[in-house]
Motif scaffolding. Sequence first.
Motif, PDB file in Angstrom:
ATOM      1  N   LEU A 181       0.813  -1.212   0.000  1.00 21.27           N
ATOM      2  CA  LEU A 181       0.000   0.000   0.000  1.00 21.27           C
ATOM      3  C   LEU A 181       0.849   1.266   0.000  1.00 21.27           C
ATOM      4  N   VAL A 182       2.048   1.206   0.570  1.00 18.25           N
ATOM      5  CA  VAL A 182       2.845   2.423   0.695  1.00 18.25           C
ATOM      6  C   VAL A 182       3.380   2.885  -0.654  1.00 18.25           C
ATOM      7  N   PHE A 183       3.388   2.013  -1.661  1.00 17.51           N
ATOM      8  CA  PHE A 183       3.886   2.404  -2.973  1.00 17.51           C
ATOM      9  C   PHE A 183       2.881   3.269  -3.726  1.00 17.51           C
ATOM     10  N   VAL A 184       1.594   3.076  -3.461  1.00 11.33           N
ATOM     11  CA  VAL A 184       0.585   3.835  -4.201  1.00 11.33           C
ATOM     12  C   VAL A 184       0.201   5.123  -3.483  1.00 11.33           C
ATOM     13  N   THR A 185       0.500   5.227  -2.182  1.00  6.39           N
ATOM     14  CA  THR A 185       0.122   6.439  -1.449  1.00  6.39           C
ATOM     15  C   THR A 185       0.761   7.698  -2.025  1.00  6.39           C
ATOM     16  N   PRO A 186       2.077   7.710  -2.345  1.00  4.95           N
ATOM     17  CA  PRO A 186       2.644   8.927  -2.962  1.00  4.95           C
ATOM     18  C   PRO A 186       2.019   9.248  -4.311  1.00  4.95           C
ATOM     19  N   LEU A 187       1.544   8.228  -5.041  1.00  6.70           N
ATOM     20  CA  LEU A 187       0.890   8.483  -6.327  1.00  6.70           C
ATOM     21  C   LEU A 187      -0.504   9.064  -6.127  1.00  6.70           C
ATOM     22  N   LEU A 188      -1.153   8.724  -5.015  1.00  4.53           N
ATOM     23  CA  LEU A 188      -2.475   9.278  -4.710  1.00  4.53           C
ATOM     24  C   LEU A 188      -2.382  10.692  -4.137  1.00  4.53           C
ATOM     25  N   LEU A 189      -1.204  11.045  -3.625  1.00  5.27           N
ATOM     26  CA  LEU A 189      -0.980  12.390  -3.069  1.00  5.27           C
ATOM     27  C   LEU A 189       0.263  13.001  -3.723  1.00  5.27           C
ATOM     28  N   PRO A 190       0.224  13.229  -5.039  1.00  2.00           N
ATOM     29  CA  PRO A 190       1.445  13.656  -5.745  1.00  2.00           C
ATOM     30  C   PRO A 190       1.931  15.047  -5.361  1.00  2.00           C
TER      31      PRO A 190
ATOM     32  N   ILE B 156       9.636   7.731  -5.491  1.00  2.00           N
ATOM     33  CA  ILE B 156       8.448   7.503  -6.326  1.00  2.00           C
ATOM     34  C   ILE B 156       7.975   8.801  -6.948  1.00  2.00           C
ATOM     35  N   GLN B 157       8.021   9.891  -6.189  1.00  2.00           N
ATOM     36  CA  GLN B 157       7.565  11.173  -6.730  1.00  2.00           C
ATOM     37  C   GLN B 157       8.517  11.738  -7.770  1.00  2.00           C
ATOM     38  N   ARG B 158       9.794  11.362  -7.706  1.00  2.00           N
ATOM     39  CA  ARG B 158      10.768  11.884  -8.664  1.00  2.00           C
ATOM     40  C   ARG B 158      10.934  11.001  -9.900  1.00  2.00           C
ATOM     41  N   ALA B 159      10.829   9.690  -9.712  1.00  2.00           N
ATOM     42  CA  ALA B 159      11.106   8.777 -10.829  1.00  2.00           C
ATOM     43  C   ALA B 159       9.882   7.980 -11.248  1.00  2.00           C
ATOM     44  N   GLY B 160       8.723   8.260 -10.648  1.00  2.00           N
ATOM     45  CA  GLY B 160       7.552   7.453 -10.959  1.00  2.00           C
ATOM     46  C   GLY B 160       7.595   6.135 -10.201  1.00  2.00           C
ATOM     47  N   GLY B 161       6.652   5.273 -10.479  1.00  2.00           N
ATOM     48  CA  GLY B 161       6.583   4.025  -9.742  1.00  2.00           C
ATOM     49  C   GLY B 161       7.512   2.949 -10.247  1.00  2.00           C
TER      50      GLY B 161
ATOM     51  N   ALA C 238      -0.880  -0.975  -8.232  1.00  2.00           N
ATOM     52  CA  ALA C 238      -0.642   0.023  -9.277  1.00  2.00           C
ATOM     53  C   ALA C 238      -1.493  -0.262 -10.514  1.00  2.00           C
ATOM     54  N   MET C 239      -1.650  -1.548 -10.860  1.00  2.00           N
ATOM     55  CA  MET C 239      -2.487  -1.906 -12.007  1.00  2.00           C
ATOM     56  C   MET C 239      -3.957  -1.550 -11.753  1.00  2.00           C
TER      57      MET C 239
ATOM     58  N   LEU D 231      -4.963   0.816  -9.796  1.00  2.00           N
ATOM     59  CA  LEU D 231      -5.033   2.274  -9.830  1.00  2.00           C
ATOM     60  C   LEU D 231      -5.100   2.789 -11.264  1.00  2.00           C
ATOM     61  N   ARG D 232      -4.385   2.125 -12.158  1.00  2.00           N
ATOM     62  CA  ARG D 232      -4.420   2.526 -13.570  1.00  2.00           C
ATOM     63  C   ARG D 232      -5.680   2.063 -14.275  1.00  2.00           C
ATOM     64  N   GLY D 233      -6.333   1.050 -13.714  1.00  2.00           N
ATOM     65  CA  GLY D 233      -7.559   0.540 -14.312  1.00  2.00           C
ATOM     66  C   GLY D 233      -7.331  -0.300 -15.542  1.00  2.00           C
ATOM     67  N   ARG D 234      -6.232  -1.040 -15.606  1.00  2.00           N
ATOM     68  CA  ARG D 234      -5.988  -1.905 -16.766  1.00  2.00           C
ATOM     69  C   ARG D 234      -5.227  -3.150 -16.320  1.00  2.00           C
ATOM     70  N   TRP D 235      -5.387  -4.214 -17.113  1.00  2.00           N
ATOM     71  CA  TRP D 235      -4.710  -5.479 -16.821  1.00  2.00           C
ATOM     72  C   TRP D 235      -3.254  -5.406 -17.259  1.00  2.00           C
ATOM     73  N   PRO D 236      -2.365  -6.139 -16.591  1.00  2.00           N
ATOM     74  CA  PRO D 236      -0.966  -6.162 -17.039  1.00  2.00           C
ATOM     75  C   PRO D 236      -0.824  -6.868 -18.382  1.00  2.00           C
ATOM     76  N   ASP D 237       0.181  -6.462 -19.151  1.00  2.00           N
ATOM     77  CA  ASP D 237       0.406  -7.091 -20.453  1.00  2.00           C
ATOM     78  C   ASP D 237       1.170  -8.404 -20.280  1.00  2.00           C
ATOM     79  N   ALA D 238       1.493  -9.048 -21.392  1.00  2.00           N
ATOM     80  CA  ALA D 238       2.097 -10.381 -21.350  1.00  2.00           C
ATOM     81  C   ALA D 238       3.465 -10.375 -20.665  1.00  2.00           C
ATOM     82  N   ALA D 239       4.282  -9.358 -20.962  1.00  2.00           N
ATOM     83  CA  ALA D 239       5.617  -9.299 -20.364  1.00  2.00           C
ATOM     84  C   ALA D 239       5.533  -9.121 -18.844  1.00  2.00           C
TER      85      ALA D 239
END
Length: 316
Positions: A17-26, A86-91, A283-284, A286-294
């Motif tokens: 959960l701590v990985f998505v919190t900075p993305l929810l409060l950018p 996370i805030q500087r380089a993204g997730g 994170a997936m 939060l983005r609202g999409r399924w992960p791709d094959a890779a």
Amino acid sequence: MSIGILCALVAGLMWGLVFVTPLLLPDYPAALLSCGRYLAFGLIALPIAWFDRARLRELERGDWIEALKLSAIGNLLYYLCLAAAIQRAGGALPTMIIGTLPVVIAICSNLRDPRERLPWRELLPPLVLIAIGIACVNQVELTRLRAEGSLDAGRYLTGALLSVAAVACWTWYPIRNADWMRAHPDRHPRSWATAQGLMTLPLAVLGYGALGLVSLTPAGAAGLGVAMPFGPEPLRFVLLMLAVGLLASWVGTLCWNAASQRLPTALLGQLIVFETLAALGYAMVLRGRWPDAATLAGIVLLVAGVLLALRVRPRR
């Protein structure tokens, strides 16, 4: 073993959960996120400490000092570095670097503790699978960031360095915490988690107070970028801090302490991969999409590496 693995799994789900919190409060600075999370953790620990006061009285002065060290490095400093990365380089980049923790901890544990050494020949295949899985998942994320044109070289490099600092903090923390738990088998994991919360509270109060003083100056207010004490979205901020304070900090620490009493450190370090998997899953969502094959292939490799690692037994 089964209870220890289950506890490590729950801890990973909470810590993700701590990985998505900075993305929810950018818009919030990393220092405010770190102090806010652990202020909530400390306040939540207070009523729990009252009910657990009998066990807490059994802790000696050295135990409280150890709890303070673990709280300062494994809690405040670690999350400060992670949130800023996370805030500087993204997730993507922080997840990739933090995802190396299973490998780093397993190697460090194997080098430092001959009493519970895992055979290198048996340990190498799962470590390789975990490393390849992490590389696959995060290569997809890095490619996406490049395609979106959102890469800033300076901020990206800073994020990488902060992620390495977070890895250093969280390599030290689980090894040191596991040493204490196994040296005190009569101590309850819940009371030790609560003790760390209590020792985190004064540190978080001091940090929060320092940020408040800094915000009183024009330069400090401009540097923080948000109004103290709760920023531009006070209700959202408070609710998220309470959520991560309870779930990621107290419940996660409780489950990890229970796992630390039951599993060898080298194996326990590999189970931190559950945190990486949980962070990717959240994170997936939060983005609202399924992960791709890779990405799916990388996840399969991560899980395969963990399952293979569970078959390795320490030799004394």
